[in-house]
Design a protein around this motif. Sequence first.
Motif, short mmCIF file in Angstrom:
data_model
loop_
_atom_site.label_atom_id
_atom_site.label_comp_id
_atom_site.label_asym_id
_atom_site.label_seq_id
_atom_site.Cartn_x
_atom_site.Cartn_y
_atom_site.Cartn_z
N ASP A 129 0.07 3.42 -0.92
CA ASP A 129 0.16 4.02 -2.34
C ASP A 129 -1.13 3.76 -3.19
OD1 ASP A 129 2.86 5.08 -2.35
OD2 ASP A 129 3.62 3.24 -2.85
N TYR A 130 -2.09 2.73 -2.57
CA TYR A 130 -3.29 2.52 -3.13
C TYR A 130 -4.69 2.87 -2.28
CZ TYR A 130 0.25 0.13 -5.87
OH TYR A 130 1.31 -0.32 -6.47
N GLY A 131 -4.26 3.77 -1.61
CA GLY A 131 -5.39 4.23 -0.80
C GLY A 131 -5.84 3.49 0.72
N ALA A 132 -4.93 2.92 1.21
CA ALA A 132 -5.09 2.05 2.38
C ALA A 132 -4.60 2.84 3.26
CB ALA A 132 -4.58 0.99 2.50
N PRO A 133 -4.99 3.25 4.64
CA PRO A 133 -4.34 4.03 5.75
C PRO A 133 -3.29 3.49 6.46
CG PRO A 133 -6.59 3.33 6.47
CD PRO A 133 -6.25 2.66 5.17
N THR A 134 -2.35 2.74 5.78
CA THR A 134 -1.22 2.42 6.29
C THR A 134 -0.05 2.18 5.59
OG1 THR A 134 -0.40 0.04 7.21
CG2 THR A 134 -2.09 -0.16 5.68
N ILE A 135 1.10 2.37 6.11
CA ILE A 135 2.28 2.26 5.02
C ILE A 135 2.92 0.86 4.75
CG2 ILE A 135 2.99 4.79 5.05
CD1 ILE A 135 5.04 3.99 7.40
N ARG A 136 2.50 -0.19 5.52
CA ARG A 136 2.73 -1.64 5.34
C ARG A 136 3.12 -1.92 3.81
NH1 ARG A 136 -0.76 -6.21 8.39
NH2 ARG A 136 0.36 -5.11 9.96
N LYS A 137 4.60 -2.31 3.88
CA LYS A 137 4.90 -3.04 2.68
C LYS A 137 4.88 -4.43 2.49
CE LYS A 137 8.94 -1.30 1.30
NZ LYS A 137 10.36 -1.20 1.30
N ARG A 138 4.43 -4.88 1.29
CA ARG A 138 4.12 -6.32 1.02
C ARG A 138 4.81 -6.99 -0.07
NH1 ARG A 138 4.05 -6.86 5.66
NH2 ARG A 138 2.50 -7.78 7.33
N PHE A 139 5.34 -8.02 -0.28
CA PHE A 139 5.80 -8.66 -1.41
C PHE A 139 4.57 -9.34 -2.20
CE2 PHE A 139 6.88 -12.68 -3.41
CZ PHE A 139 7.93 -12.42 -4.25
N PHE A 140 4.39 -9.06 -3.60
CA PHE A 140 3.37 -9.63 -4.23
C PHE A 140 4.00 -10.36 -5.32
CE2 PHE A 140 0.88 -6.60 -1.68
CZ PHE A 140 -0.22 -7.40 -1.47
#
Length: 267
Positions: free
Chosen positions: A170-181
């Motif tokens: 969602d922020y332009g990185a080529p991966t759909i990895r989800k992380r907790f922030f």
Amino acid sequence: MKQMNLLEELIVDNFAGGGGASTGIELATGRPVDIAINHDPDAIAMHKANHPYTTHYCESVWDVDPKKVCRGRKVGLAWFSPDCKHFSKAKGGKPVDKNIRGLAWIVLKWAGTVRPRVIILENVEEFKTWGPVRKGKPVKSRAGETFWKWKEQLESLGYCIEHRELVAADYGAPTIRKRFFLIARCDGKPIVFPEKTHAPAGSEEVKEGRKKPWRSAAEIIDWSLPCPSIFDTSAEIKEKYGIRAVRPLAENTIKRIIRGLDKFVLN
């Protein structure tokens, strides 16, 4: 309102690995991270190569005295990415280590001693299920219990806290990895998460031009580099490329390949 001067404050990267988080912080702030901490000599060596202007401590985060290393200077940002293996569902059914799961308690040590103006913690989404462990297994009925206690203690030290799960694509990185922030502040200023800039290619947001389409991993792969086939044996890969590769692949990896072939090739 007085403008904040990040040059007057320290930026600390706890659990610094090769330097990925430090690179992101540097891109965002326009200056190097001041202090990086990791117990692994190889990680510190790589971080030094990537961030030569940073002061490095090859020690356990528990052995580092925040007051001593900060030398009286204020901390603007303290970043924490504690080991996520013992939370992640990718670990499977292997026993978890409650000591490694408890690494996030170090946040309270920094908050209570040098009071960073901003604290950011990044981890897998399962971090919110942090709770007691019995015989190497998380107690399901008490999932999240330790997380909420930890969060309450951080709030009791005067921090306002917000947390979200963000998808890198969602922020332009080529991966759909989800992380907790999780972001915590004690300076009275609002916590602002970044606006999404990208969305799935078929979404209305992309069709209407309000967001860019998700990037593909294919964009960042150098396809000219020789790569061992997933079908080659370990001996064949050694003979062809002179490198060691684990074959056959793990069962779960093969299942993911099958799902990918079905979704992106056959259908």
